[in-house]
Design an enzyme around this catalytic site. Structure first.
Site, PDB file in Angstrom:
ATOM      1  N   HIS A   1      -2.335   7.227   7.243  1.00  0.00           N
ATOM      2  CA  HIS A   1      -1.359   8.143   6.548  1.00  0.00           C
ATOM      3  C   HIS A   1      -2.067   9.618   6.184  1.00  0.00           C
ATOM      4  CE1 HIS A   1       2.373   6.062   6.445  1.00  0.00           C
ATOM      5  NE2 HIS A   1       1.728   5.077   5.947  1.00  0.00           N
TER       6      HIS A   1
ATOM      7  N   GLN B   1       3.339   9.784   1.287  1.00  0.00           N
ATOM      8  CA  GLN B   1       4.623   9.158   1.374  1.00  0.00           C
ATOM      9  C   GLN B   1       5.472   9.452   0.335  1.00  0.00           C
ATOM     10  OE1 GLN B   1       2.194   5.085   2.293  1.00  0.00           O
ATOM     11  NE2 GLN B   1       4.375   5.048   3.511  1.00  0.00           N
TER      12      GLN B   1
ATOM     13  N   CYS C   1       5.841  -0.445   7.500  1.00  0.00           N
ATOM     14  CA  CYS C   1       5.506   0.864   6.511  1.00  0.00           C
ATOM     15  C   CYS C   1       6.619   1.250   5.718  1.00  0.00           C
ATOM     16  CB  CYS C   1       5.134   2.074   7.631  1.00  0.00           C
ATOM     17  SG  CYS C   1       4.521   3.541   6.778  1.00  0.00           S
ATOM     18  N   LEU C   2       6.486   1.726   4.750  1.00  0.00           N
ATOM     19  CA  LEU C   2       7.623   1.753   3.845  1.00  0.00           C
ATOM     20  C   LEU C   2       8.249   3.354   4.289  1.00  0.00           C
ATOM     21  CD1 LEU C   2       5.946   1.292   0.219  1.00  0.00           C
ATOM     22  CD2 LEU C   2       7.863   0.096   1.468  1.00  0.00           C
TER      23      LEU C   2
ATOM     24  N   GLY D   1       0.713  -1.298  -0.125  1.00  0.00           N
ATOM     25  CA  GLY D   1       0.032  -0.132   0.172  1.00  0.00           C
ATOM     26  C   GLY D   1       0.935   1.184   0.126  1.00  0.00           C
TER      27      GLY D   1
ATOM     28  N   HIS E   1      -4.317   1.089   7.783  1.00  0.00           N
ATOM     29  CA  HIS E   1      -2.958   1.719   7.875  1.00  0.00           C
ATOM     30  C   HIS E   1      -2.947   2.922   7.044  1.00  0.00           C
ATOM     31  CE1 HIS E   1       1.531   1.289   7.874  1.00  0.00           C
ATOM     32  NE2 HIS E   1       1.342   1.781   6.917  1.00  0.00           N
ATOM     33  N   GLU E   2      -3.221   2.869   5.769  1.00  0.00           N
ATOM     34  CA  GLU E   2      -3.217   3.898   4.922  1.00  0.00           C
ATOM     35  C   GLU E   2      -3.894   5.045   5.237  1.00  0.00           C
ATOM     36  OE1 GLU E   2      -1.048   3.524   2.740  1.00  0.00           O
ATOM     37  OE2 GLU E   2      -0.705   1.330   2.981  1.00  0.00           O
TER      38      GLU E   2
HETATM   39  O1  GNR Z   1       3.984  -2.698   2.653  1.00  0.00           O
HETATM   40  C1  GNR Z   1       3.247  -2.500   3.646  1.00  0.00           C
HETATM   41  N1  GNR Z   1       3.047  -3.799   4.596  1.00  0.00           N
HETATM   42  C2  GNR Z   1       2.022  -3.723   5.415  1.00  0.00           C
HETATM   43  C3  GNR Z   1       2.090  -4.735   6.086  1.00  0.00           C
HETATM   44  C4  GNR Z   1       1.229  -4.810   7.354  1.00  0.00           C
HETATM   45  C5  GNR Z   1       0.340  -3.541   7.459  1.00  0.00           C
HETATM   46  C6  GNR Z   1       0.509  -2.694   6.620  1.00  0.00           C
HETATM   47  C7  GNR Z   1       1.157  -2.452   5.694  1.00  0.00           C
HETATM   48  S1  GNR Z   1       1.333  -1.054   4.781  1.00  0.00           S
HETATM   49  C8  GNR Z   1       2.757  -1.029   4.019  1.00  0.00           C
HETATM   50  C9  GNR Z   1       3.038  -0.117   3.092  1.00  0.00           C
HETATM   51  C10 GNR Z   1       2.968   1.320   3.479  1.00  0.00           C
HETATM   52  O2  GNR Z   1       3.870   1.652   4.127  1.00  0.00           O
HETATM   53  N2  GNR Z   1       1.870   1.899   3.197  1.00  0.00           N
HETATM   54  O3  GNR Z   1       1.653   3.049   3.903  1.00  0.00           O
HETATM   55 NI    NI Z   2       2.746   3.083   5.820  1.00  0.00          NI
END
Ligand code: GNR
Ligand code: NI
Length: 173
Positions: free
Chosen positions: A140, A51, A94-95, A46, A136-137
């Site tokens: 952000h 980001q 998270c990236l 995601g 999670h997104e």
């Molecule tokens: O790549 C991602 N893996 C992930 C694993 C578990 C819960 C959420 C994520 S999102 C993350 C990519 C990212 O940072 N998205 O904002």
């Molecule tokens: Ni993230």
């Protein structure tokens, strides 16, 4: 299409609140294409526009397993309509918080209204990894990172590590 640089914590831009899109046209679709390419390149599932430094309410996602069977998803101006009162736990990464992982509890399912790649109104019921990832997104979009749910100590240790790593990267690169 282009691969953009993913911002990492600590960076105040990641704490900005993203603004809704007024339209979904060529320029916005081009941004979504770049986001998807950037996400695939970074091997994430995601990515939110903030980001890559763009404070707009856009999320791209692909939680499919197979490399040769991609299933990209686009969420513009997403709104959570319902959240399950039951929580489930996932190990999140998270990236924008590279190489750090932690178990996070979130509502196990949720309903989300959004516009798709073409600006058409859609609604989905998400569960499992999809529900976790969408939440999670969507965090952000509000300037929230998964480390914000950890204890002050754990969070500060992670931020310290990331700051040190950034200093090293500055010298090496
Ligand atoms: O790549 C991602 N893996 C992930 C694993 C578990 C819960 C959420 C994520 S999102 C993350 C990519 C990212 O940072 N998205 O904002
Ligand atoms: Ni993230």
């Amino acid at each position: 299409m282009a691969i953009r640089t993913i911002l990492t914590e600590p960076n105040p831009i990641l704490r900005q609140i993203s603004k809704p899109l007024e339209k979904v046209e060529k320029d916005q679709q081009k941004l979504m294409d770049d986001m998807l390419e950037t996400m695939y390149h970074a091997r994430g599932i995601g990515l939110a526009a903030i980001q890559i430094g763009v404070p707009l309410r856009i999320i791209v996602m692909d939680i499919s397993k197979e490399e040769n069977n991609k299933e990209p998803m686009f969420f513009v101006n997403p709104v959570i309509q319902k959240k399950n009162l039951n929580f489930s736990t996932y190990e999140e990464g998270c990236l924008s918080v590279p190489n750090q992982f932690a178990e996070i509890d979130r509502p196990s399912t949720c309903e989300v209204e959004y516009l798709d790649y073409y600006g058409n109104k859609k609604k989905i019921k998400a569960e499992g990894l999809l529900a976790t990832c969408i939440q999670h997104e969507m965090d952000h979009l509000e300037g929230i990172l998964f480390i914000d749910y950890l204890s002050k100590l754990k969070k500060s240790m992670i931020i310290k590590k990331l700051s040190k790593q950034k200093k090293i990267d500055r010298i090496v690169v």
